[in-house]
Design a protein around this motif. Structure first.
Motif, PDB file in Angstrom:
ATOM      1  N   VAL A  15      41.426  45.723  38.729  1.00 25.11           N
ATOM      2  CA  VAL A  15      40.539  44.911  39.561  1.00 25.11           C
ATOM      3  C   VAL A  15      39.475  44.229  38.716  1.00 25.11           C
ATOM      4  O   VAL A  15      39.117  43.077  38.962  1.00 25.11           O
ATOM      5  CB  VAL A  15      39.905  45.771  40.672  1.00 25.11           C
ATOM      6  N   ARG A  18      41.049  41.370  37.198  1.00 27.44           N
ATOM      7  CA  ARG A  18      41.277  40.319  38.188  1.00 27.44           C
ATOM      8  C   ARG A  18      40.023  39.500  38.429  1.00 27.44           C
ATOM      9  O   ARG A  18      40.063  38.274  38.497  1.00 27.44           O
ATOM     10  CB  ARG A  18      41.751  40.951  39.506  1.00 27.44           C
ATOM     11  N   LEU A  19      38.877  40.198  38.551  1.00 26.24           N
ATOM     12  CA  LEU A  19      37.624  39.484  38.764  1.00 26.24           C
ATOM     13  C   LEU A  19      37.323  38.581  37.584  1.00 26.24           C
ATOM     14  O   LEU A  19      36.916  37.423  37.748  1.00 26.24           O
ATOM     15  CB  LEU A  19      36.484  40.487  38.966  1.00 26.24           C
ATOM     16  N   VAL A  22      39.752  35.572  37.658  1.00 26.64           N
ATOM     17  CA  VAL A  22      39.392  34.580  38.674  1.00 26.64           C
ATOM     18  C   VAL A  22      38.196  33.766  38.215  1.00 26.64           C
ATOM     19  O   VAL A  22      38.118  32.550  38.405  1.00 26.64           O
ATOM     20  CB  VAL A  22      39.083  35.277  40.019  1.00 26.64           C
ATOM     21  N   GLN A  81      25.797  38.674  42.907  1.00 25.59           N
ATOM     22  CA  GLN A  81      26.634  38.857  44.082  1.00 25.59           C
ATOM     23  C   GLN A  81      25.899  38.431  45.348  1.00 25.59           C
ATOM     24  O   GLN A  81      26.500  37.836  46.250  1.00 25.59           O
ATOM     25  CB  GLN A  81      27.083  40.313  44.213  1.00 25.59           C
ATOM     26  N   GLN A  96      40.971  28.452  44.460  1.00 28.48           N
ATOM     27  CA  GLN A  96      40.826  29.455  43.417  1.00 28.48           C
ATOM     28  C   GLN A  96      39.946  28.955  42.281  1.00 28.48           C
ATOM     29  O   GLN A  96      39.173  29.718  41.704  1.00 28.48           O
ATOM     30  CB  GLN A  96      42.205  29.847  42.879  1.00 28.48           C
ATOM     31  N   LEU A  99      36.414  29.137  43.493  1.00 27.85           N
ATOM     32  CA  LEU A  99      36.053  30.550  43.632  1.00 27.85           C
ATOM     33  C   LEU A  99      35.745  31.155  42.267  1.00 27.85           C
ATOM     34  O   LEU A  99      34.823  31.957  42.126  1.00 27.85           O
ATOM     35  CB  LEU A  99      37.188  31.317  44.310  1.00 27.85           C
ATOM     36  N   GLY A 100      36.516  30.753  41.259  1.00 31.64           N
ATOM     37  CA  GLY A 100      36.268  31.253  39.917  1.00 31.64           C
ATOM     38  C   GLY A 100      34.885  30.901  39.413  1.00 31.64           C
ATOM     39  O   GLY A 100      34.201  31.730  38.802  1.00 31.64           O
ATOM     40  N   LEU A 103      32.304  33.119  41.148  1.00 32.90           N
ATOM     41  CA  LEU A 103      32.302  34.527  40.764  1.00 32.90           C
ATOM     42  C   LEU A 103      31.916  34.771  39.305  1.00 32.90           C
ATOM     43  O   LEU A 103      31.661  35.905  38.913  1.00 32.90           O
ATOM     44  CB  LEU A 103      33.687  35.137  41.023  1.00 32.90           C
ATOM     45  N   GLY A 140      33.562  44.251  42.517  1.00 31.92           N
ATOM     46  CA  GLY A 140      34.817  43.503  42.583  1.00 31.92           C
ATOM     47  C   GLY A 140      35.474  43.505  43.952  1.00 31.92           C
ATOM     48  O   GLY A 140      36.539  42.901  44.124  1.00 31.92           O
ATOM     49  N   THR A 143      37.031  40.315  45.589  1.00 33.40           N
ATOM     50  CA  THR A 143      38.325  39.716  45.233  1.00 33.40           C
ATOM     51  C   THR A 143      39.447  40.214  46.124  1.00 33.40           C
ATOM     52  O   THR A 143      40.595  39.795  45.947  1.00 33.40           O
ATOM     53  CB  THR A 143      38.683  40.020  43.770  1.00 33.40           C
ATOM     54  N   ASN A 154      45.644  46.831  44.857  1.00 34.82           N
ATOM     55  CA  ASN A 154      44.664  45.931  45.454  1.00 34.82           C
ATOM     56  C   ASN A 154      44.262  46.502  46.809  1.00 34.82           C
ATOM     57  O   ASN A 154      44.673  46.015  47.847  1.00 34.82           O
ATOM     58  CB  ASN A 154      45.269  44.531  45.614  1.00 34.82           C
TER      59      ASN A 154
END
Length: 242
Positions: A15, A18-19, A22, A81, A96, A99-100, A103, A140, A143, A154
């Protein structure tokens, strides 16, 4: 027990990666606008910042040393956050790529928290640093969403926060054991950090049960860094004493 711990570690790494993935490649954008009233779930997040997390920051400052240094990145992660959540309340779900960009600030601070721990393994406060480092990927949760959360790598947002809280507890329990009869500030610090994570779990469970609650009637997200209204979070550290 060993297999359970290994599973948690693998999920944490997945995860976190993944964060970072992204958020990777995001670029700076002009500041956005955060005027007007706050959404209820932004106010609820502010309650966490002003409540148990503010206590974490104050106690970290009192403990000092490496903990006081590391908590600044933790504070910035929570604030990043918070600013992201403000945009969630105002905007439709973005692409996406956008969003990247949104984040990226959070991902950078999570990485800073973890890198600090890795660079200070000889610290006398290593258990404190690890309690922050192992649990900070809880942020995270943003996500994750249903139905993707049926994938064991996930999980649903709130249960994932709980898993990261449990990972951090391995080290807060050590802090409690080491300082129970020595210095109550460390005991209160450990409890406040776990309370912060529990509050985050409850917050996500109530307001973002199946994923982020984007505003379907909101504006188009641009990835701009918001000029956010001040939260009720902890104040900057006071100047050092004589």
């Amino acid at each position: 027990m060993a297999s359970d711990l290994a599973g948690i570690v693998k999920r944490l790494e997945a995860v976190t990666s993944r964060l970072e993935a992204v958020a990777g490649g995001g670029t700076d954008s002009p500041p956005g606008d955060d005027t007007g009233s706050l959404a209820p779930f932004v106010q609820a997040y502010d309650d966490i910042l002003a409540g148990p997390f503010a206590k974490v920051v104050v106690l970290s400052q009192q403990i000092g040393g490496d903990v006081n240094t590391q908590v600044e990145s933790v504070r910035r992660a929570f604030q990043a956050q918070r600013e992201f959540i403000v945009q969630v309340a105002k905007c439709r779900e973005p692409t996406q790529d956008v969003l990247g960009k949104m984040l990226q600030p959070t991902a950078e601070q999570i990485s800073a928290v973890q890198s600090f721990r890795e660079g200070h393994r000889a610290s006398k406060l290593f258990n404190h640093l690890s309690a922050f480092s192992e649990a900070i990927p809880a942020l995270g949760w943003v996500t994750m969403k249903i139905p993707e959360a049926t994938d064991p790598m996930n999980p649903k947002p709130a249960p994932y926060v709980k898993e990261m809280k449990d990972a951090g507890m391995f080290y807060t329990n050590r802090v409690l054991k080491d300082f129970k009869e020595k210095d109550n500030r460390h005991v209160e610090w450990a409890r406040a950090w776990i309370q912060t994570l529990m509050a985050l779990h409850d917050y996500v469970k109530e307001h973002h049960t199946t994923g982020l609650a984007w505003n379907k009637a909101g504006a188009q997200a641009t990835g701009a860094a918001p000029a956010s209204a001040p939260s009720k979070g902890p104040a900057p550290p006071p100047p050092p004493g004589p």
